[in-house]
Design an enzyme around this catalytic site. Structure first.
Site, PDB file in Angstrom:
ATOM      1  N   TYR A   9       0.861  -1.186   0.000  1.00 32.91           N
ATOM      2  CA  TYR A   9       0.000   0.000   0.000  1.00 32.91           C
ATOM      3  C   TYR A   9       0.898   1.237   0.000  1.00 32.91           C
ATOM      4  O   TYR A   9       1.314   1.746   1.031  1.00 32.91           O
ATOM      5  CB  TYR A   9      -0.985  -0.022   1.179  1.00 32.91           C
ATOM      6  CG  TYR A   9      -1.891  -1.257   1.165  1.00 32.91           C
ATOM      7  CD1 TYR A   9      -2.103  -1.967  -0.028  1.00 32.91           C
ATOM      8  CD2 TYR A   9      -2.517  -1.729   2.297  1.00 32.91           C
ATOM      9  CE1 TYR A   9      -2.901  -3.103  -0.067  1.00 32.91           C
ATOM     10  CE2 TYR A   9      -3.334  -2.864   2.266  1.00 32.91           C
ATOM     11  CZ  TYR A   9      -3.502  -3.543   1.079  1.00 32.91           C
ATOM     12  OH  TYR A   9      -4.292  -4.679   1.045  1.00 32.91           O
TER      13      TYR A   9
HETATM   14  N1  NAP Z   1      -5.447  -8.996   0.578  1.00 31.22           N
HETATM   15  C1  NAP Z   1      -5.676  -8.294  -0.508  1.00 31.22           C
HETATM   16  O1  NAP Z   1      -5.232  -8.620  -1.618  1.00 31.22           O
HETATM   17  C2  NAP Z   1      -6.537  -7.075  -0.406  1.00 31.22           C
HETATM   18  C3  NAP Z   1      -7.092  -6.525  -1.578  1.00 31.22           C
HETATM   19  C4  NAP Z   1      -7.925  -5.419  -1.449  1.00 31.22           C
HETATM   20  C5  NAP Z   1      -8.162  -4.875  -0.198  1.00 31.22           C
HETATM   21  N2  NAP Z   1      -7.574  -5.407   0.906  1.00 31.22           N
HETATM   22  C6  NAP Z   1      -7.778  -4.811   2.254  1.00 31.22           C
HETATM   23  O2  NAP Z   1      -9.168  -4.630   2.444  1.00 31.22           O
HETATM   24  C7  NAP Z   1      -9.440  -3.247   2.681  1.00 31.22           C
HETATM   25  C8  NAP Z   1     -10.821  -2.914   2.160  1.00 31.22           C
HETATM   26  O3  NAP Z   1     -10.900  -3.042   0.769  1.00 31.22           O
HETATM   27  P1  NAP Z   1     -10.893  -1.783  -0.194  1.00 31.22           P
HETATM   28  O4  NAP Z   1     -10.425  -0.601   0.555  1.00 31.22           O
HETATM   29  O5  NAP Z   1     -10.152  -2.205  -1.395  1.00 31.22           O
HETATM   30  O6  NAP Z   1     -12.420  -1.637  -0.606  1.00 31.22           O
HETATM   31  P2  NAP Z   1     -13.758  -1.352   0.208  1.00 31.22           P
HETATM   32  O7  NAP Z   1     -13.522  -1.360   1.658  1.00 31.22           O
HETATM   33  O8  NAP Z   1     -14.799  -2.262  -0.341  1.00 31.22           O
HETATM   34  O9  NAP Z   1     -14.136   0.128  -0.305  1.00 31.22           O
HETATM   35  C9  NAP Z   1     -13.318   1.226  -0.087  1.00 31.22           C
HETATM   36  C10 NAP Z   1     -13.940   2.428  -0.782  1.00 31.22           C
HETATM   37  O10 NAP Z   1     -15.205   2.714  -0.188  1.00 31.22           O
HETATM   38  C11 NAP Z   1     -15.253   4.063   0.227  1.00 31.22           C
HETATM   39  N3  NAP Z   1     -16.074   4.128   1.450  1.00 31.22           N
HETATM   40  C12 NAP Z   1     -15.824   3.523   2.631  1.00 31.22           C
HETATM   41  N4  NAP Z   1     -16.815   3.746   3.504  1.00 31.22           N
HETATM   42  C13 NAP Z   1     -17.711   4.520   2.859  1.00 31.22           C
HETATM   43  C14 NAP Z   1     -18.955   5.077   3.237  1.00 31.22           C
HETATM   44  N5  NAP Z   1     -19.478   4.863   4.442  1.00 31.22           N
HETATM   45  N6  NAP Z   1     -19.640   5.837   2.325  1.00 31.22           N
HETATM   46  C15 NAP Z   1     -19.133   6.044   1.090  1.00 31.22           C
HETATM   47  N7  NAP Z   1     -17.946   5.522   0.675  1.00 31.22           N
HETATM   48  C16 NAP Z   1     -17.248   4.773   1.557  1.00 31.22           C
HETATM   49  C17 NAP Z   1     -13.819   4.462   0.454  1.00 31.22           C
HETATM   50  O11 NAP Z   1     -13.695   5.861   0.328  1.00 31.22           O
HETATM   51  P3  NAP Z   1     -12.493   6.715   1.015  1.00 31.22           P
HETATM   52  O12 NAP Z   1     -11.274   5.863   0.922  1.00 31.22           O
HETATM   53  O13 NAP Z   1     -12.419   7.924   0.168  1.00 31.22           O
HETATM   54  O14 NAP Z   1     -12.924   6.985   2.429  1.00 31.22           O
HETATM   55  C18 NAP Z   1     -13.130   3.708  -0.678  1.00 31.22           C
HETATM   56  O15 NAP Z   1     -13.266   4.433  -1.892  1.00 31.22           O
HETATM   57  C19 NAP Z   1      -8.257  -2.512   2.021  1.00 31.22           C
HETATM   58  O16 NAP Z   1      -8.115  -1.191   2.513  1.00 31.22           O
HETATM   59  C20 NAP Z   1      -7.136  -3.429   2.394  1.00 31.22           C
HETATM   60  O17 NAP Z   1      -6.740  -3.221   3.730  1.00 31.22           O
HETATM   61  C21 NAP Z   1      -6.800  -6.511   0.830  1.00 31.22           C
END
Ligand code: NAP
Length: 307
Positions: free
Chosen positions: A47
């Site tokens: 990240y």
């Molecule tokens: N192991 C892996 O390969 C892998 C892959 C992907 C993700 N991950 C982990 O999982 C975490 C979560 O996945 P992700 O971040 O990819 O996707 P996610 O949690 O499904 O979605 C994140 C997105 O949603 C937005 N958001 C969050 N809460 C919101 C709300 N209440 N209202 C409106 N928009 C909202 C965020 O905006 P803002 O950021 O602008 O607040 C961001 O654009 C990652 O941060 C990472 O730690 C792991």
């Protein structure tokens, strides 16, 4: 590890691949999560080349809460010149672990996951390196992410796998079978992307062009057609459910749907502001009724049967 139903994800907080939020906002997200009882933070060197880890390490130290928090970080994938490079060799794992410990300002990592299999290093080599790190007390628990069941079975021969992290949401169910299998083996199962990268919050209702480096362009396919229009249809059912519940946020419906699955131990949710974290943690104060769940399943079958 007894962890909260929600872990805070820090891909966006790291500052690459997502909308860039000011430091104060990202700080507020971590603070709010800790104050709401979230006790697991998920991060990775990938990240933004260690930036997310450095930020998490600094904030937890400033808040004086390292001891009460669990930190999950990863190895085997690095972010180099804007690209993700996979290397699960023992040398890479050992080097990355030392860097993560420095970045996170800690002398132990609660949960260390292989971010992605690299397709070339024998699992014996990677898992042996993880065993050694565990024996040295540098990592406390070992997990894998984005593995197939077959890969987990093979890797698990060389070091017990305690946690499986993978993508799971209303709009991405491809891994459910192996999540069920992992849970049955006694592994903790972390579901990432339960908000569908943000699309299931209802905040995005029109298709946009994202920068080539944006995760909504290259990681989550929900933002491109034909998925985008199908998901917009699903949102209509979520809107109906929300109205019947006095305007319950869609984000909470999406998180509740995933968290309620018996094979999900916790949802890793990315958010970069206090308000969003507070909205998201609210998802765990209530539960979808069987009727609501059935209505969502019906809408999923109608609009997204093949995902
Ligand atoms: N192991 C892996 O390969 C892998 C892959 C992907 C993700 N991950 C982990 O999982 C975490 C979560 O996945 P992700 O971040 O990819 O996707 P996610 O949690 O499904 O979605 C994140 C997105 O949603 C937005 N958001 C969050 N809460 C919101 C709300 N209440 N209202 C409106 N928009 C909202 C965020 O905006 P803002 O950021 O602008 O607040 C961001 O654009 C990652 O941060 C990472 O730690 C792991």
């Amino acid at each position: 590890m007894t962890v909260s139903e929600m872990a805070l994800g820090t891909w966006g907080i790291g500052g690459a691949g997502w909308d860039e939020r000011p430091e104060e906002s990202r700080l507020g997200a971590i603070r709010a999560a800790v104050e709401q009882g979230v006790n697991l933070i998920d991060t990775a060197p990938a990240y933004n080349a260690g930036a997310a880890e450095r930020f998490v390490g600094r904030v937890l130290e400033e808040m004086g809460v390292r001891q009460k928090m669990f930190i999950a970080t990863k190895c085997g994938t690095e972010f180099i010149n804007g690209g993700y490079v996979r290397d699960c060799s023992a040398a890479a794992v050992i080097r990355e672990c030392e860097e993560s410990l420095r970045n996170l300002r800690t002398d132990y990592i609660d949960l260390y996951l292989i971010h992605w299999p690299d397709g070339k290093t024998p699992f014996a080599e990677t898992m042996d390196a993880l065993s050694r790190l565990k024996q040295q007390g540098k990592i406390l628990h070992v997990g894998v992410s984005n593995f197939t069941r077959e890969q987990m079975e093979e890797a698990g021969k060389f070091c017990p796998i305690e946690v499986y992290q993978t993508q799971h949401s209303m709009v991405f169910r491809n891994n459910e079978e192996q999540m069920r299998w992992a849970a049955a083996q006694g592994m903790g199962v972390m579901a990432y992307g339960a908000l569908g990268g943000g699309i299931l919050t209802g905040a995005i209702r029109e298709r946009r062009e994202y920068a080539p480096s944006d995760s909504r362009n290259r990681f989550y396919r929900h933002f491109q057609e034909p998925m985008f229009s199908k998901i917009m249809e699903l949102l209509k059912e979520m809107d109906r459910l929300s109205s019947a519940r006095d305007g319950l946020p869609l984000s909470q419906i999406a998180l509740n749907w995933s968290a309620q699955k018996a094979f999900v131990s916790c949802c890793v949710v990315g958010a970069q502001s206090e308000n969003r974290v507070l909205e998201n943690t609210g998802a765990f104060d209530w539960s979808l009724t069987p009727e609501e769940d059935a209505a969502l399943e019906e809408a999923l079958a109608r609009h997204l049967a093949e995902v």
